[in-house]
Enzyme design. Structure first.
Site, mmCIF file in Angstrom:
data_model
loop_
_atom_site.group_PDB
_atom_site.id
_atom_site.type_symbol
_atom_site.label_atom_id
_atom_site.label_comp_id
_atom_site.label_asym_id
_atom_site.label_seq_id
_atom_site.Cartn_x
_atom_site.Cartn_y
_atom_site.Cartn_z
ATOM 1 N N ALA A 274 15.645 80.291 74.763
ATOM 2 C CA ALA A 274 15.665 79.902 76.701
ATOM 3 C C ALA A 274 14.887 78.789 76.610
ATOM 4 O O ALA A 274 13.804 78.701 77.500
ATOM 5 C CB ALA A 274 15.057 81.113 77.095
ATOM 6 N N GLY B 48 9.052 72.492 78.518
ATOM 7 C CA GLY B 48 7.991 72.735 77.774
ATOM 8 C C GLY B 48 8.242 72.510 76.239
ATOM 9 O O GLY B 48 7.465 71.996 75.672
ATOM 10 N N HIS B 49 9.236 73.253 75.891
ATOM 11 C CA HIS B 49 9.711 73.062 74.681
ATOM 12 C C HIS B 49 10.105 71.654 74.229
ATOM 13 O O HIS B 49 9.667 71.190 73.263
ATOM 14 C CB HIS B 49 10.929 73.908 74.429
ATOM 15 C CG HIS B 49 10.869 75.608 74.398
ATOM 16 N ND1 HIS B 49 11.535 76.255 75.534
ATOM 17 C CD2 HIS B 49 9.882 76.317 73.687
ATOM 18 C CE1 HIS B 49 11.048 77.620 75.491
ATOM 19 N NE2 HIS B 49 10.116 77.602 74.340
HETATM 20 P P1 AMP Z 1 8.114 80.210 72.795
HETATM 21 O O1 AMP Z 1 9.513 80.105 72.764
HETATM 22 O O2 AMP Z 1 7.825 80.956 74.178
HETATM 23 O O3 AMP Z 1 7.624 81.335 71.818
HETATM 24 O O4 AMP Z 1 7.260 78.913 72.432
HETATM 25 C C1 AMP Z 1 7.767 78.102 71.649
HETATM 26 C C2 AMP Z 1 6.809 77.151 71.411
HETATM 27 O O5 AMP Z 1 6.511 76.322 72.782
HETATM 28 C C3 AMP Z 1 5.147 77.730 71.314
HETATM 29 O O6 AMP Z 1 4.541 76.731 70.514
HETATM 30 C C4 AMP Z 1 4.720 77.601 72.886
HETATM 31 O O7 AMP Z 1 3.401 77.418 72.834
HETATM 32 C C5 AMP Z 1 5.344 76.304 73.253
HETATM 33 N N1 AMP Z 1 5.582 76.324 74.777
HETATM 34 C C6 AMP Z 1 5.815 77.291 75.431
HETATM 35 N N2 AMP Z 1 5.788 76.802 76.947
HETATM 36 C C7 AMP Z 1 5.101 75.600 76.844
HETATM 37 C C8 AMP Z 1 4.643 74.841 77.749
HETATM 38 N N3 AMP Z 1 4.928 75.152 78.970
HETATM 39 N N4 AMP Z 1 3.931 73.770 77.423
HETATM 40 C C9 AMP Z 1 3.968 73.421 75.947
HETATM 41 N N5 AMP Z 1 4.200 74.373 75.198
HETATM 42 C C10 AMP Z 1 5.031 75.194 75.459
#
Ligand code: AMP
Length: 282
Positions: free
Chosen positions: A32, A36-37
């Site tokens: 998703a 941020g990613h």
């Molecule tokens: P997730 O898919 O939510 O498990 O996130 C995958 C990676 O993206 C993890 O290292 C999160 O910390 C990073 N991440 C998610 N949202 C953000 C954001 N808004 N800013 C920076 N990194 C993010």
């Protein structure tokens, strides 16, 4: 852009790149994908020839089965989101069996206390699940460096410990939190919020900013009480925890010390959607 689905294929892909002396950056995600990613991927691309983005909703890190079930899964959208990067970015989207083999279970880790506060308290077993999946993924992808967001600051510290415990030969790098213009930290879970909840959730950012402003002049106790009251008076968000902690070991702040770095952390619910955010405050 490559879409790789098996352990054998990813190992082959990486070993071919390594033979050609290319470096590999890794961005583990649960999909998703959002800006941020993308900020992590762009950071990784600046430092490496090839970047692998894993997309895997890891069952062992969910302590709530409904949260796992409802977690957004959007592989087609994610593939087109990443297609703009061309051949230098590949997706690794394995099944649980590819990652874990036949037993989808967590290993038990001792992360030296970092696992016993905040997310660790409220999501039992969460960090054992995170550690286990990343141990598998790091061994399969074998990157030079992996990039994690400070959005999940506690997770970032856990991953640094994991690499020490498992003696894995890679560097872990933290990247800043990417926010919407109104301050809301981007998150895959935001996709489950209504437009009204998206607006209301900016409250979390506003509170963190105020705590940062007041940190020098007010005690942690006063700030904790203030935040609790703010959330009690807000009908849209329910506070799960607020904490001010040392940025190195995450112990809750009791007495401020000079030269120490502190961060404020919030977990709160908008309806049934759980949101987390944090901010460096000195
Ligand atoms: P997730 O898919 O939510 O498990 O996130 C995958 C990676 O993206 C993890 O290292 C999160 O910390 C990073 N991440 C998610 N949202 C953000 C954001 N808004 N800013 C920076 N990194 C993010």
């Amino acid at each position: 852009m490559n879409l790789i689905k098996t352990k054998t294929e990813i190992e082959k892909y990486v070993s071919e790149k390594r033979k050609q002396k290319f470096s590999i950056g890794f961005v583990p995600t649960m999909g998703a994908l959002h800006e941020g990613h993308a900020s992590l991927i762009e950071y990784a691309l600046k430092h490496h020839d090839y970047v692998i983005v894993s997309i895997f909703v890891n069952p062992t890190q969910f302590n709530n089965s409904s949260d796992l079930e409802k977690y957004p899964r959007t592989l087609d959208q994610d593939t087109s989101f990443l297609s703009t990067y061309g051949k230098s970015v590949s997706i690794y989207a394995p099944t649980p069996q590819e990652v874990y083999g036949n037993q989808v279970v967590s290993k038990q880790y001792n992360f030296k206390g970092i696992e016993h506060v905040m997310e660790g308290t409220h999501r039992p077993g969460h960090f054992d699940g995170v550690g286990t999946v990343l141990n598998h993924l790091f061994r399969q992808v074998n990157p030079d460096e992996a990039f994690f967001g400070e959005k999940d600051f506690q997770q970032l510290l856990i991953v640094k410990k994991l690499v020490e415990i498992e003696k894995l030969p890679l560097k872990i790098t933290g990247c800043p939190i990417h926010r919407q213009k109104n301050g809301l930290a981007m998150s895959s879970r935001n996709a489950r919020l209504t437009p009204q909840q998206l607006e209301e959730a900016t409250f979390i950012y506003k509170i963190l900013k105020q705590v940062k402003e007041d940190f020098e002049t007010k005690s942690a106790k006063t700030l904790r009480a203030w935040v609790t009251t703010q959330f009690k008076n807000n009908p849209h968000l329910t506070l799960e925890y607020f904490e001010i902690s040392n940025s190195t070991h995450l112990r809750p702040l009791s007495r401020k010390r000079t030269h120490q770095k502190y961060r404020a952390f919030i977990a709160a619910f908008a309806g049934e959607i759980r949101l987390i955010d944090n901010m460096a405050i000195n």
